[in-house]
Design an enzyme around this catalytic site. Sequence first.
Site, PDB file in Angstrom:
ATOM      1  N   GLY A 159     -12.974   5.312  -2.036  1.00 52.89           N
ATOM      2  CA  GLY A 159     -13.649   4.415  -2.927  1.00 52.89           C
ATOM      3  C   GLY A 159     -13.047   3.298  -2.429  1.00 52.89           C
ATOM      4  N   GLN A 162     -12.757  -4.604  -6.807  1.00 55.54           N
ATOM      5  CA  GLN A 162     -11.132  -4.160  -5.516  1.00 55.54           C
ATOM      6  C   GLN A 162     -11.135  -5.937  -4.500  1.00 55.54           C
ATOM      7  OE1 GLN A 162     -11.048  -0.190  -5.100  1.00 55.54           O
ATOM      8  NE2 GLN A 162      -9.252  -0.252  -4.777  1.00 55.54           N
ATOM      9  N   CYS A 217      -4.473   4.238  -3.376  1.00 55.01           N
ATOM     10  CA  CYS A 217      -5.298   2.979  -3.836  1.00 55.01           C
ATOM     11  C   CYS A 217      -5.902   2.505  -2.026  1.00 55.01           C
ATOM     12  CB  CYS A 217      -5.153   2.688  -5.171  1.00 55.01           C
ATOM     13  SG  CYS A 217      -6.760   1.264  -5.550  1.00 55.01           S
ATOM     14  N   LEU A 218      -6.589   1.353  -2.218  1.00 49.06           N
ATOM     15  CA  LEU A 218      -6.177   0.643  -1.451  1.00 49.06           C
ATOM     16  C   LEU A 218      -5.575  -1.484  -1.594  1.00 49.06           C
ATOM     17  CD1 LEU A 218     -10.285   1.014   0.494  1.00 49.06           C
ATOM     18  CD2 LEU A 218      -7.512   1.516   1.564  1.00 49.06           C
ATOM     19  N   HIS A 263     -11.822   7.479 -10.718  1.00 51.97           N
ATOM     20  CA  HIS A 263     -11.048   6.526  -9.629  1.00 51.97           C
ATOM     21  C   HIS A 263     -11.378   5.952  -9.902  1.00 51.97           C
ATOM     22  CE1 HIS A 263      -7.026   4.972  -6.562  1.00 51.97           C
ATOM     23  NE2 HIS A 263      -8.081   3.929  -6.654  1.00 51.97           N
ATOM     24  N   GLU A 264     -12.817   5.617  -9.610  1.00 51.09           N
ATOM     25  CA  GLU A 264     -13.582   4.372  -9.380  1.00 51.09           C
ATOM     26  C   GLU A 264     -13.973   3.783 -10.255  1.00 51.09           C
ATOM     27  OE1 GLU A 264     -12.753   2.820  -6.475  1.00 51.09           O
ATOM     28  OE2 GLU A 264     -11.647   4.539  -5.496  1.00 51.09           O
ATOM     29  N   HIS A 276     -11.250   1.891 -12.000  1.00 50.08           N
ATOM     30  CA  HIS A 276     -10.874  -0.230 -11.929  1.00 50.08           C
ATOM     31  C   HIS A 276     -12.332  -0.854 -12.112  1.00 50.08           C
ATOM     32  CE1 HIS A 276      -8.415  -0.269  -8.299  1.00 50.08           C
ATOM     33  NE2 HIS A 276      -9.313   1.493  -7.576  1.00 50.08           N
TER      34      HIS A 276
HETATM   35 CO    CO Z   1      -8.320   2.312  -6.167  1.00 45.70          CO
END
Ligand code: CO
Length: 157
Positions: free
Chosen positions: A46, A51, A88-89, A130-131, A134
């Site tokens: 995701g 991000q 997480c990226l 999670h997303e 963000h």
């Molecule tokens: Co993340």
Amino acid sequence: MALRTIVLSDDELLKKRSKMVTAFDEKLWQLLDDMAETLEEANGVGLAAPQVGILRRVVIIDIGEGLIELINPEIVSAKGKQREVEGCLSCPGKWGFVERPEKVKVKAFDRFGKPFMVEGTELLAIAMSHEIDHLNGVLFVDIADEMVDPNSVEEEQ
Ligand code: CO
């Protein structure tokens, strides 16, 4: 389409609250397409617009069942609990346990501004939670109850 640079967790931008999308136009579609390419390249599950440096309420998710685009997503109900390891990226090399709802129902808009509902359990419930975090300036490392030795984790997220 173009790859976008992924913002890392030391950037203050990731702590900010993203704004609602009001124009479902070509600029949004370009962002969505670029995010999809970036997510695929990074082999992630995701990605949220902050991000890639854009403070708008846009999320994409791919848990291996096709790409889901969520604009202005909102969790309308959450049930149960699950506790799994997340990554997480924006936090490369970091992994940790986070408690999330077992099942979430999310209201969102598609890229054309049409509202829809999506229900997720297991990984999809985790990914949506999670997303959406963000979009509110919350990173999993801020809410993880236990970090994990990266050498013991093989899966990427
Ligand atoms: Co993340």
